[in-house]
Design an enzyme around this catalytic site. Structure first.
Site, PDB file in Angstrom:
ATOM      1  CE  LYS A  52       3.229   5.132   6.353  1.00 49.08           C
ATOM      2  NZ  LYS A  52       3.745   6.470   6.104  1.00 49.08           N
ATOM      3  CB  ILE A  53      -2.609  -0.847   4.428  1.00 51.59           C
ATOM      4  CG1 ILE A  53      -1.814  -1.839   3.563  1.00 51.59           C
ATOM      5  CG2 ILE A  53      -4.112  -0.971   4.231  1.00 51.59           C
ATOM      6  CD1 ILE A  53      -2.300  -2.017   2.155  1.00 51.59           C
TER       7      ILE A  53
END
Ligand code: E4P
Length: 219
Positions: free
Chosen positions: A87-88
């Site tokens: 997750k960015i």
């Protein structure tokens, strides 16, 4: 529509998994801290444990904000288990990292999306998933679900494979709206998942069935 569970709490995930309602899991630093992960080692151990249980995509968020730090951190997270999705955050640095990681075949979930064009940029950078936060938009008097509909139209217009995860779900109506909009995935807190199952008329109906049957047994 796929059901992801939006928690890092192992017991909640296990219970939802037993109900057949876990097509994936999303976590974030807040959820991990609530689940008792107080350091990197504990966080990574929890992610591995969840992946082993569900054998489905599990989003684990990076804790760095600069792309040169996010990229090695994301590689490490992805190496923990084949089911890890990194997750960015939706930032300039996050987009740079998303491009590098997706070119390496690492699946990225771009998070903290609050307008549809942010999702378009993430898809162009190669994101496997985008997470519009609808509840937080509703909280500030915007209609969060509108950006879900816009994202679905945009991805359909241009043939992107990027999947839309409806995130920041607050109540059962959000899940209904996500399904009606044709969202790929809704990531749902455990409490809301339980609310989806229950209805007072179901409970009343069952109580009456049982009472009527007991009456016949006694007569
Ligand atoms: C999921 O990816 C998000 O981290 C989560 O849905 C955020 O939900 P919240 O707005 O209730 O914190």
């Amino acid at each position: 529509m796929k059901f992801f569970i939006d928690t890092a709490d192992f017991d909640e995930i296990q219970e939802a998994y037993r109900l057949g309602l876990v097509d994936g899991v999303t976590t974030n630093p807040t959820l991990c801290s609530k689940a008792g992960c107080h350091d990197i080692a504990g966080f990574q151990e929890q992610i591995k444990r969840i992946c082993d249980l569900v054998q489905a995509p599990v989003s684990a968020e990076v804790l760095n904000t600069q792309s040169e730090d996010m990229v090695p951190e994301a590689r490490k997270l992805a190496s923990l288990h084949e089911q890890v999705v990194v997750k960015i955050p939706m930032t300039v640095e996050g987009l740079k990292a998303t491009r590098i990681l997706s070119n390496e075949g690492i699946r990225v979930n771009v998070t903290l999306i609050f307008q549809a064009v942010q999702g378009l940029l993430a898809a162009k950078a190669g994101a496997a998933y985008v997470s519009p936060f609808i509840g937080r938009l509703d909280d500030i008097n915007h209609t969060g679900m509108e950006i879900v509909e816009q994202l679905l139209t945009i991805f359909d217009n241009y043939g992107f494979d990027t999947e839309v995860i409806v995130a920041s779900i607050r109540h059962p109506l959000h899940v209904l709206q996500a399904a009606l909009a044709g969202a790929d995935i809704a990531t749902i807190p455990y409490k809301v998942l339980m609310q989806l199952i229950r209805h007072p008329l179901t409970d009343i109906g069952l109580e009456k069935f049982m009472a009527d049957w007991q009456r016949v047994q006694r007569s």
